[in-house]
Design an enzyme around this catalytic site. Structure first.
Site, mmCIF file in Angstrom:
data_model
loop_
_atom_site.group_PDB
_atom_site.id
_atom_site.type_symbol
_atom_site.label_atom_id
_atom_site.label_comp_id
_atom_site.label_asym_id
_atom_site.label_seq_id
_atom_site.Cartn_x
_atom_site.Cartn_y
_atom_site.Cartn_z
ATOM 1 N N GLY A 1 0.610 -1.355 -0.253
ATOM 2 C CA GLY A 1 -0.011 0.392 -0.201
ATOM 3 C C GLY A 1 0.734 0.603 -0.092
ATOM 4 N N CYS B 1 0.968 1.070 12.596
ATOM 5 C CA CYS B 1 2.202 1.813 11.841
ATOM 6 C C CYS B 1 3.471 3.216 12.250
ATOM 7 C CB CYS B 1 1.373 2.110 10.056
ATOM 8 S SG CYS B 1 0.186 1.368 9.533
ATOM 9 N N GLN C 1 -7.952 -0.529 3.316
ATOM 10 C CA GLN C 1 -8.894 -0.962 4.438
ATOM 11 C C GLN C 1 -10.763 -1.118 3.568
ATOM 12 O OE1 GLN C 1 -8.702 -1.634 7.637
ATOM 13 N NE2 GLN C 1 -5.967 -0.742 7.353
ATOM 14 N N ASN D 1 -8.757 3.600 8.764
ATOM 15 C CA ASN D 1 -7.859 2.543 9.315
ATOM 16 C C ASN D 1 -8.050 3.139 10.734
ATOM 17 O OD1 ASN D 1 -6.183 5.038 7.972
ATOM 18 N ND2 ASN D 1 -4.441 4.134 9.830
HETATM 19 C C1 LIG Z 1 -2.093 -0.845 5.975
HETATM 20 C C2 LIG Z 1 -2.406 0.499 4.722
HETATM 21 C C3 LIG Z 1 -1.489 1.125 4.334
HETATM 22 C C4 LIG Z 1 -0.066 0.551 4.211
HETATM 23 O O1 LIG Z 1 -0.257 -0.515 3.150
HETATM 24 P P1 LIG Z 1 1.099 -1.256 3.769
HETATM 25 O O2 LIG Z 1 1.100 -2.192 2.780
HETATM 26 O O3 LIG Z 1 1.603 -1.460 4.870
HETATM 27 O O4 LIG Z 1 2.539 -0.585 2.932
HETATM 28 C C5 LIG Z 1 -1.545 2.711 3.520
HETATM 29 N N1 LIG Z 1 -3.276 2.733 3.677
HETATM 30 C C6 LIG Z 1 -3.877 2.740 4.086
HETATM 31 C C7 LIG Z 1 -4.888 3.100 4.843
HETATM 32 C C8 LIG Z 1 -4.005 1.386 5.112
HETATM 33 O O5 LIG Z 1 -4.545 1.320 6.192
#
Ligand SMILES: *Cc1c(COP(=O)(O)O)cnc(C)c1O
Length: 406
Positions: free
Chosen positions: A79, A347, A197, A159
């Site tokens: 993501g 994160c 999400q 998220n």
């Molecule tokens: C987890 C998440 C990300 C980041 O994704 P990764 O695969 O961990 O790099 C970005 N945006 C949202 C809304 C997320 O929940």
């Protein structure tokens, strides 16, 4: 008795917004590409062709699900990378320092920190506020648009509190707006949505949403970590993030993660296929828990209304402010009972900062630091939630009384 730290005998995992286990049906389709079909998709021999077939079949599967053509799907390592490719890809192609960007104040850090980096280079960025439910103010967004605006980036589902954003409405409005801008020779405004999400729970058809760019990852939908894709509407030029052998239409060079991509496509297929039934089950569990737990001094954060016909919250999200208890302390005690929850976004673990999302929604610093997030998943049962309720009912008064003594 609730405060003693005992070795947990069980694990009730309620942090699916941070990570999901790999679905065994996903693992099954990945395995051949880790073993016998290990070839490099760029190789012209048999092993290469096998790998290439897996890669391109997955691209076609994903394109069909999101209403795109295969050439519009760019595979990435998750993501964050998809988001970075979208934002820096658009910005890198525009030399004009007046170019203007719009985002919301409740985005994931991969979006916020990308825009912060752009702002550091002298680019213009506007942050749109949200209401008490964590939903973006559409009127404010519309009036933030300038002649130089080139990109709007707003997430599809948040998220931390699970609030759904009106992306389709923004997309529809932009269509008309861009037609007017073309007449004035102003640049078209592109719409990017972070759907990381959302992909497991919502319709992510890019045409119904009216988006030009969309980021999705595998790790939140029972797929492998470090997998994801960026949808790039045909005709949009992006500056690459990674240079090299020219894979992924030269936007993302490097030998493709074939097994990962195959897993990602299967995970998305399963999620979208099982969504209607699973959402209903999760919603019932979510509402059962919310109705039991929310009181005068335990507040629910995020969008929720029993009257609303259209649910504007992710079916698996519960975010609570437990007054008089630090979220981090509560999280650690719950962990000692075998219950995995998070304080805000996983994160940013290690940082004891109050959640930017809760602050943007109008919670004060103290309330924001007294919050925990529980995100349910496909193996969560009512018995799990009853156990959590029992532990919470014992823990919260004890933690409050200990705090009062200090
Ligand atoms: C987890 C998440 C990300 C980041 O994704 P990764 O695969 O961990 O790099 C970005 N945006 C949202 C809304 C997320 O929940």
């Amino acid at each position: 008795m609730f405060l003693k730290i005992s070795k947990p005998k069980k694990n009730i995992y309620l942090d699916h917004a941070a990570a999901t286990p790999l679905d065994l049906r996903v693992k099954k389709v990945m395995t051949p590409f880790l073993n016998e079909n290990f070839g490099n998709p760029s190789s012209l021999h048999q092993k290469g062709r096998e790998a290439k077939a897996g890669l391109e079949q997955s691209r076609k599967m994903i394109a069909d699900i999101i209403g795109a053509s295969p050439s519009e799907v760019i595979f990435t390592a998750g993501g964050s990378e998809s988001v970075n490719l979208a934002i820096f890809g658009v910005a890198g192609n525009i030399k004009n320092n007046q170019a203007h960007f719009i985002t919301s104040s409740i985005e994931h850090h991969c979006v916020l920190n990308s825009f912060q980096a752009l702002a550091g280079e002298g680019r213009q960025v506007s942050y749109i506020k949200v209401d008490g439910q964590g939903i973006i103010n559409l009127e404010e967004l519309k009036s933030a648009v300038r002649p130089e605006t080139i990109l709007i980036s707003v997430m599809l589902a948040n998220n931390e509190v699970g609030s759904l954003q009106p992306i389709a409405e923004i997309g529809k409005w932009l269509k008309g707006e861009n037609a007017k801008r073309a007449a004035k020779k102003n640049p078209a405004i592109l719409l990017h949505t972070d759907a990381c999400q959302a992909a497991g729970y919502l319709d992510i058809n890019v045409n119904r949403l009216g988006v030009d760019l969309m980021s999705v990852n595998g790790s939140k939908i029972y797929g492998p970590k470090q997998t994801g894709f960026l949808y790039v509407r045909s005709g949009i030029k992006l500056k690459p993030l990674v240079y090299g052998g020219g894979q992924e239409r030269s936007l993302r060079s490097g030998t493709e993660n074939v097994a990962g991509v195959v897993g990602l496509s299967r995970a998305l297929e399963l999620a979208q296929k099982e969504m209607a039934k699973e959402n209903k089950r999760l919603k019932a569990l979510r509402d059962y828990f919310i109705n039991k737990v929310v009181k005068k001094d335990i507040l629910l954060n995020g969008a929720y209304s029993k009257q609303l016909k259209v649910d504007n919250r992710l079916p698996n999200n519960i975010n609570l402010t437990v007054k008089g208890v630090e979220g981090e302390t509560l999280m650690l005690y719950l962990d000692s009972y075998g219950i995995s929850v998070s304080t805000s976004s996983a994160c940013s673990t290690g940082s004891a900062e109050a959640s930017h999302v809760l602050l943007a929604m109008g919670r004060n610093e103290k309330e924001a630091k007294s919050s925990i997030r529980l995100t349910l998943g496909k193996y969560t049962t009512k018995a799990d939630l009853d156990y959590v309720l029992k532990v919470l009912n014992g823990l919260i008064p004890e933690l409050r009384s200990v705090k009062a003594l200090n």
